[in-house]
Design a protein around this motif. Structure first.
Motif, PDB file in Angstrom:
ATOM      1  N   MET A   1      83.652 -14.416  94.653  1.00  0.00           N
ATOM      2  CA  MET A   1      83.498 -14.864  93.291  1.00  0.00           C
ATOM      3  C   MET A   1      84.646 -14.420  92.397  1.00  0.00           C
ATOM      4  O   MET A   1      85.061 -15.149  91.533  1.00  0.00           O
ATOM      5  N   LYS A   2      85.126 -13.203  92.628  1.00  0.00           N
ATOM      6  CA  LYS A   2      86.231 -12.704  91.815  1.00  0.00           C
ATOM      7  C   LYS A   2      87.449 -13.612  91.967  1.00  0.00           C
ATOM      8  O   LYS A   2      88.134 -13.902  91.001  1.00  0.00           O
ATOM      9  N   ASN A   3      87.721 -14.074  93.181  1.00  0.00           N
ATOM     10  CA  ASN A   3      88.846 -14.944  93.426  1.00  0.00           C
ATOM     11  C   ASN A   3      88.665 -16.286  92.709  1.00  0.00           C
ATOM     12  O   ASN A   3      89.616 -16.855  92.203  1.00  0.00           O
ATOM     13  N   ASP A   4      87.442 -16.811  92.647  1.00  0.00           N
ATOM     14  CA  ASP A   4      87.181 -18.069  91.951  1.00  0.00           C
ATOM     15  C   ASP A   4      87.488 -17.940  90.464  1.00  0.00           C
ATOM     16  O   ASP A   4      88.064 -18.843  89.866  1.00  0.00           O
ATOM     17  N   ASN A   5      87.092 -16.834  89.826  1.00  0.00           N
ATOM     18  CA  ASN A   5      87.413 -16.612  88.419  1.00  0.00           C
ATOM     19  C   ASN A   5      88.911 -16.547  88.209  1.00  0.00           C
ATOM     20  O   ASN A   5      89.439 -17.073  87.235  1.00  0.00           O
ATOM     21  N   PHE A   6      89.610 -15.889  89.106  1.00  0.00           N
ATOM     22  CA  PHE A   6      91.057 -15.780  89.012  1.00  0.00           C
ATOM     23  C   PHE A   6      91.706 -17.163  89.032  1.00  0.00           C
ATOM     24  O   PHE A   6      92.557 -17.472  88.222  1.00  0.00           O
ATOM     25  N   LEU A   7      91.272 -18.006  89.974  1.00  0.00           N
ATOM     26  CA  LEU A   7      91.843 -19.341  90.070  1.00  0.00           C
ATOM     27  C   LEU A   7      91.510 -20.189  88.850  1.00  0.00           C
ATOM     28  O   LEU A   7      92.328 -20.974  88.392  1.00  0.00           O
ATOM     29  N   GLN A   8      90.293 -20.053  88.312  1.00  0.00           N
ATOM     30  CA  GLN A   8      89.916 -20.822  87.135  1.00  0.00           C
ATOM     31  C   GLN A   8      90.764 -20.438  85.924  1.00  0.00           C
ATOM     32  O   GLN A   8      91.187 -21.284  85.155  1.00  0.00           O
ATOM     33  N   LYS A   9      91.005 -19.146  85.744  1.00  0.00           N
ATOM     34  CA  LYS A   9      91.793 -18.687  84.595  1.00  0.00           C
ATOM     35  C   LYS A   9      93.258 -19.080  84.720  1.00  0.00           C
ATOM     36  O   LYS A   9      93.918 -19.341  83.733  1.00  0.00           O
ATOM     37  N   ASN A  10      93.797 -19.105  85.931  1.00  0.00           N
ATOM     38  CA  ASN A  10      95.211 -19.352  86.141  1.00  0.00           C
ATOM     39  C   ASN A  10      95.513 -20.741  86.696  1.00  0.00           C
ATOM     40  O   ASN A  10      96.587 -20.979  87.199  1.00  0.00           O
ATOM     41  N   LYS A  11      94.560 -21.649  86.623  1.00  0.00           N
ATOM     42  CA  LYS A  11      94.733 -22.977  87.208  1.00  0.00           C
ATOM     43  C   LYS A  11      95.973 -23.708  86.672  1.00  0.00           C
ATOM     44  O   LYS A  11      96.714 -24.288  87.460  1.00  0.00           O
ATOM     45  N   PRO A  12      96.250 -23.708  85.370  1.00  0.00           N
ATOM     46  CA  PRO A  12      97.458 -24.415  84.903  1.00  0.00           C
ATOM     47  C   PRO A  12      98.731 -23.820  85.507  1.00  0.00           C
ATOM     48  O   PRO A  12      99.641 -24.554  85.885  1.00  0.00           O
ATOM     49  N   HIS A  13      98.793 -22.510  85.630  1.00  0.00           N
ATOM     50  CA  HIS A  13      99.985 -21.870  86.185  1.00  0.00           C
ATOM     51  C   HIS A  13     100.157 -22.241  87.656  1.00  0.00           C
ATOM     52  O   HIS A  13     101.256 -22.508  88.110  1.00  0.00           O
ATOM     53  N   ILE A  14      99.066 -22.251  88.382  1.00  0.00           N
ATOM     54  CA  ILE A  14      99.120 -22.559  89.808  1.00  0.00           C
ATOM     55  C   ILE A  14      99.492 -24.025  90.019  1.00  0.00           C
ATOM     56  O   ILE A  14     100.280 -24.353  90.905  1.00  0.00           O
TER      57      ILE A  14
ATOM     58  N   LYS B   1      98.550 -15.204 100.416  1.00  0.00           N
ATOM     59  CA  LYS B   1      97.738 -16.407 100.599  1.00  0.00           C
ATOM     60  C   LYS B   1      98.172 -17.512  99.633  1.00  0.00           C
ATOM     61  O   LYS B   1      98.315 -18.673 100.032  1.00  0.00           O
ATOM     62  N   MET B   2      98.401 -17.152  98.382  1.00  0.00           N
ATOM     63  CA  MET B   2      98.840 -18.139  97.401  1.00  0.00           C
ATOM     64  C   MET B   2     100.250 -18.635  97.731  1.00  0.00           C
ATOM     65  O   MET B   2     100.539 -19.832  97.623  1.00  0.00           O
ATOM     66  N   ALA B   3     101.130 -17.724  98.137  1.00  0.00           N
ATOM     67  CA  ALA B   3     102.498 -18.129  98.481  1.00  0.00           C
ATOM     68  C   ALA B   3     102.491 -19.102  99.654  1.00  0.00           C
ATOM     69  O   ALA B   3     103.181 -20.125  99.631  1.00  0.00           O
ATOM     70  N   TRP B   4     101.711 -18.802 100.690  1.00  0.00           N
ATOM     71  CA  TRP B   4     101.649 -19.697 101.843  1.00  0.00           C
ATOM     72  C   TRP B   4     100.994 -21.026 101.485  1.00  0.00           C
ATOM     73  O   TRP B   4     101.388 -22.065 101.983  1.00  0.00           O
ATOM     74  N   THR B   5     100.002 -20.994 100.601  1.00  0.00           N
ATOM     75  CA  THR B   5      99.362 -22.235 100.158  1.00  0.00           C
ATOM     76  C   THR B   5     100.366 -23.124  99.434  1.00  0.00           C
ATOM     77  O   THR B   5     100.459 -24.327  99.706  1.00  0.00           O
ATOM     78  N   LEU B   6     101.120 -22.543  98.514  1.00  0.00           N
ATOM     79  CA  LEU B   6     102.116 -23.334  97.789  1.00  0.00           C
ATOM     80  C   LEU B   6     103.230 -23.802  98.719  1.00  0.00           C
ATOM     81  O   LEU B   6     103.710 -24.927  98.605  1.00  0.00           O
ATOM     82  N   LEU B   7     103.621 -22.961  99.637  1.00  0.00           N
ATOM     83  CA  LEU B   7     104.662 -23.321 100.594  1.00  0.00           C
ATOM     84  C   LEU B   7     104.215 -24.479 101.474  1.00  0.00           C
ATOM     85  O   LEU B   7     104.950 -25.459 101.648  1.00  0.00           O
ATOM     86  N   LEU B   8     103.009 -24.388 102.015  1.00  0.00           N
ATOM     87  CA  LEU B   8     102.482 -25.480 102.840  1.00  0.00           C
ATOM     88  C   LEU B   8     102.301 -26.761 102.020  1.00  0.00           C
ATOM     89  O   LEU B   8     102.557 -27.857 102.516  1.00  0.00           O
TER      90      LEU B   8
ATOM     91  N   ILE C   1     101.340 -25.835  88.022  1.00  0.00           N
ATOM     92  CA  ILE C   1     102.770 -25.938  87.707  1.00  0.00           C
ATOM     93  C   ILE C   1     103.600 -25.378  88.852  1.00  0.00           C
ATOM     94  O   ILE C   1     104.605 -25.973  89.257  1.00  0.00           O
ATOM     95  N   LEU C   2     103.182 -24.243  89.405  1.00  0.00           N
ATOM     96  CA  LEU C   2     103.896 -23.679  90.548  1.00  0.00           C
ATOM     97  C   LEU C   2     103.881 -24.638  91.733  1.00  0.00           C
ATOM     98  O   LEU C   2     104.883 -24.796  92.435  1.00  0.00           O
ATOM     99  N   GLY C   3     102.752 -25.282  91.968  1.00  0.00           N
ATOM    100  CA  GLY C   3     102.657 -26.268  93.043  1.00  0.00           C
ATOM    101  C   GLY C   3     103.608 -27.429  92.828  1.00  0.00           C
ATOM    102  O   GLY C   3     104.256 -27.901  93.762  1.00  0.00           O
ATOM    103  N   MET C   4     103.710 -27.884  91.585  1.00  0.00           N
ATOM    104  CA  MET C   4     104.625 -28.984  91.281  1.00  0.00           C
ATOM    105  C   MET C   4     106.077 -28.557  91.466  1.00  0.00           C
ATOM    106  O   MET C   4     106.900 -29.317  91.989  1.00  0.00           O
TER     107      MET C   4
END
Length: 184
Positions: A1-14, A71-78, A16-19
């Motif tokens: 659950m903690k990870n879900d809150n993190f992703l929800q709060k930082n979704k715009p940043h993630i 995990k986030m770095a590999w997700t964006l890389l993939l 943009i990083l993906g783009m």
């Protein structure tokens, strides 16, 4: 659950990083054959255009690994690598589709072939070697973070980048030059 809150709060940043990751993988495919002439002080030299884009992937990957974890770095890389592959396959499929035999269509088809056939080299093993190198970079940076107790980011980053670039160079040279070299 903690990870879900993190992703929800930082979704715009993630997002943009993906783009940005997708852009840094996508643009070099399109400008694969382009050389850029650079004048600096008392010298000038030519560099391949993809070099200018791939150069930014390492620091971006290192920053994402440091802040968000491997995990986030590999997700964006993939994700970026996947976008590049899908773009390349779709573009090549459309370019190779039959065109009408009018003069304009033939001219446009020749232009597409000239500009976008470089995408085929994007699908080559050199980029697979680059992907492996970036993967090793993320792995080493994470391991060095533990080893150095989270200190000396720039030193860890440089060491990880040097080792991973060495791996990219060895793999790509073996793949590119291996079949052409006789060892007897």
């Amino acid at each position: 659950m903690k990870n879900d809150n993190f992703l929800q709060k930082n979704k715009p940043h993630i997002a943009i990083l993906g783009m940005v990751y997708s852009l840094l993988f996508y643009v070099p495919c399109v400008v694969d054959e382009k050389l850029i002439h650079i004048n600096m002080l008392f010298t000038s030299f030519d560099v391949p255009a993809p070099f200018l884009f791939f150069t930014f992937i390492y620091p971006l990957t290192n920053a994402v690994t440091e802040v968000y974890g491997t995990k986030m770095a590999w997700t964006l890389l993939l994700g970026g690598f996947s976008v590049m592959i899908v773009f390349s396959l779709l573009s090549l499929g459309i370019i190779d589709a039959p065109s009408p035999h009018t003069i304009r269509s033939v001219t446009v088809q020749n232009d597409y072939n000239l500009i976008f056939k470089a995408i085929e080299s994007c699908m080559g093993w050199g980029y697979v070697a680059f992907f492996i190198g970036i993967y090793v970079n993320v792995f080493l940076l994470a391991k060095y973070k533990i080893k150095f107790n989270g200190k000396n980011y720039y030193g860890r980053s440089v060491i990880a980048c040097c080792i991973s670039e060495f791996i990219v160079t060895v793999i790509s040279n073996i793949i590119i030059w291996g079949p052409r070299v006789s060892f007897i």
